[in-house]
Design an enzyme around this catalytic site. Structure first.
Site, PDB file in Angstrom:
ATOM      1  CG  ASP A 191      -1.850   1.155   1.262  1.00 31.85           C
ATOM      2  OD1 ASP A 191      -1.411   2.295   1.011  1.00 31.85           O
ATOM      3  OD2 ASP A 191      -3.037   0.915   1.498  1.00 31.85           O
ATOM      4  CG  HIS A 192       0.941   4.698  -2.793  1.00 29.92           C
ATOM      5  ND1 HIS A 192      -0.329   4.429  -3.212  1.00 29.92           N
ATOM      6  CD2 HIS A 192       0.992   6.043  -2.638  1.00 29.92           C
ATOM      7  CE1 HIS A 192      -1.004   5.562  -3.310  1.00 29.92           C
ATOM      8  NE2 HIS A 192      -0.224   6.567  -2.965  1.00 29.92           N
ATOM      9  CE  LYS A 196       0.917   8.959   0.411  1.00 30.75           C
ATOM     10  NZ  LYS A 196       1.091   9.905  -0.659  1.00 30.75           N
ATOM     11  CG  HIS A 254      -4.511   4.562  -0.184  1.00 32.98           C
ATOM     12  ND1 HIS A 254      -3.560   3.572  -0.276  1.00 32.98           N
ATOM     13  CD2 HIS A 254      -4.783   4.927  -1.460  1.00 32.98           C
ATOM     14  CE1 HIS A 254      -3.273   3.371  -1.560  1.00 32.98           C
ATOM     15  NE2 HIS A 254      -4.012   4.169  -2.288  1.00 32.98           N
TER      16      HIS A 254
END
Ligand code: BG6
Length: 504
Positions: A191-192, A196, A254
């Site tokens: 999950d990008h 972060k 997200h």
């Protein structure tokens, strides 16, 4: 952060990095630029090869050229030709297509020859940069030809990107299919958002500081807001988006990553198993709503024409979108977490496309101070006490509180104490995938989703999917592109005597 004892900055073990979908957008836009940044930081193995798997025959030179062009376009910093050429020199292309099983037998042999030449031993990372429908068929073929079997002490890992299913049933089916050919520890579900820095910092903020945790509960927190507003419209993704919608696209992945980091219990240890278990536990504690509750506790909208730095056509006019589509491009939800810490504390989540501003944040609203002492002060001047974790575009942490306005009378005003990353730290611009890819190579899966979390996420959103499907167009609101979203989203909080936080 690594959770498995590998020192950051250590080079990973020799390995082959095998990319399915090597000719596609994700590979060019993110994977190769991230590998390039790792190469520039000397964080790739000394013995390393990249193998692009393409469905049609392609020469090594042709794929290198195409990846180089992609790198020049998408690199996050000026490209050093020496580093880029060294990286791309280790790229080869092999043809394989899961609908032709014999191509996988062939590929296994070609891969073995290549690995011997490149001295990458037998460690292999299979990165599936393909449409999700290909995950299970590719996994099945890799399993059949024995490429995922961890033998002789070598690791074999399979990396996939969201979406992990389109509802609870399909997510369970995908997990079951993958677990037929690999063990859970071999699966890296990306999950990008977890790449972060600010998202990773939520854990540090909560658990490396003594002052927040004692008040991080229902006694002090009134409610929590999670906002992921985007200015981007659906653009050229009409066909994917019309079948997906804002809820599926953003919430179980997200937004729930943000929710689970904010709401999880303190893990006893900082290791992947413990942290992932706590995250899964809090997602499993999200109350499963009935369809009637889901309708009451949600708002959904679709953008019509408007303007964001220029005219934007309405969603229904987007290429590959049905002209009478009732797919939502905006969603707001009210959720409850059934545990001791969060009983009675609503979590409000919202996300949408084609909105006035780009803003991703978690806002923790503390309970109001008793007013008695300031009876003569206009209540609306008492600003709300928020702790805001800014993820984008302002990366930082803000505390809002009340202070006395200088002067002879007692006047109160809200002020902000603000920490911005950019003021303290200088980070090289990055894709956000560097940490994730590096972690895959060193075998640290703390930042990746486990099957149980994925399923718990879908379990929580399934009632909304079902209720909206049954309601069709009823309840779908429209909002102009470039606005703040549908009125129902505002009403969702106003009905509870609350408001979405307005940035100062
Ligand atoms: C993707 C969604 O996963 O995340 C996109 O498919 C969305 O629709 C994107 O735009 C948002 O990511 P970020 O990092 O820009 O918040």
């Amino acid at each position: 952060m690594t959770s498995n004892g590998v020192t950051r900055q250590a080079k990973p073990d020799p390995c082959s990095f095998i990319i399915f979908g090597a000719t596609g957008d994700l590979t060019h836009r993110l994977v190769i630029p991230a590998l390039y940044n790792l190469a520039a930081a000397r964080l790739l193995p000394d013995d390393f090869c990249i193998v692009g798997i393409a469905r049609n025959e392609m020469s090594d030179d042709a794929i290198r050229e195409s990846l180089m062009a992609g790198l020049r376009k998408h690199a996050t910093r000026p490209v050093d030709d020496g580093v880029a050429q060294h990286l791309l020199a280790c790229v080869s292309c092999i043809q394989a297509d899961p609908s032709e099983p014999e191509s996988f037998d062939r590929m296994a042999k070609q891969l073995a020859t290549l690995e011997e030449k490149r001295k990458t031993t037998g460690n292999r990372l299979f990165y599936l940069a393909t449409p999700p429908a290909a995950f299970a068929p590719i996994g099945e073929q890799l399993g059949r030809v024995g490429l995922l079997r961890e033998d002789n002490g070598y690791w074999r890992r399979l990396v996939i990107e969201k979406p992990f299913g389109t509802d609870l049933a399909s997510a369970k089916a995908l997990n079951a299919d993958l677990l037929k050919v690999a063990n859970e520890h071999q699966l890296y579900r990306i999950d990008h958002y977890l790449g972060k820095e600010t998202v990773q910092n939520i854990l540090v903020l909560r658990f490396a500081n003594g002052m927040f945790e004692p008040i991080w509960n229902r006694n002090h927190i009134d409610h929590i807001q999670i906002t992921v507003d985007e200015k981007l419209d659906v653009g050229r993704r009409g066909s994917f988006y019309d079948a997906t919608g804002a809820l599926r696209d953003m919430v179980p992945n997200h937004l729930f990553q943000l929710l689970s980091l904010v709401a999880m219990e303190p893990p006893a240890r900082f290791d992947a198993h413990t942290v992932r278990s706590e995250k899964a536990a809090v997602l499993a504690a999200i109350q499963t709503q009935s369809q009637a509750e889901a309708l009451r506790n949600s708002a959904r909208g679709q953008y019509t024409s408007g303007s964001i730095n220029g005219p934007i056509a309405g969603y229904r006019k987007t290429k590959d979108v049905e002209p009478d589509s009732n797919t939502e491009t905006y969603v707001a939800l009210k959720l409850a977490i059934d545990n001791w810490r969060w009983a009675g504390v609503p979590f409000y989540l919202r996300t949408g496309k084609a909105l006035a501003t780009k803003r991703t944040e978690v806002a923790i609203k503390f309970k109001q101070a008793p007013f008695a002492m300031f009876q003569d002060t206009p209540v609306d001047r008492l600003s709300q006490n928020y702790l805001v974790i800014g993820i984008e575009p302002a990366e930082g942490i803000t505390l809002q509180f009340n202070t006395k306005v200088p002067g002879p009378s007692i006047a109160i005003d809200g002020v902000e104490m603000k920490f911005l990353y950019k003021d303290y730290f200088k980070a090289e611009p990055a894709t956000g995938y560097e940490t994730l890819l590096y972690d895959c190579m060193i075998g640290d899966n703390i930042l990746f989703q486990r099957a149980d979390s994925v399923e718990a996420g879908w379990q929580a959103v399934q009632p909304f999917l079902d209720a909206w499907k049954a309601a069709g167009n009823d309840g779908l609101e429209f909002y102009a592109a470039g606005s703040d979203g549908p009125a129902g989203s505002t009403a969702l909080l106003e009905d509870d005597g609350r408001n979405w936080r307005k940035p100062s």
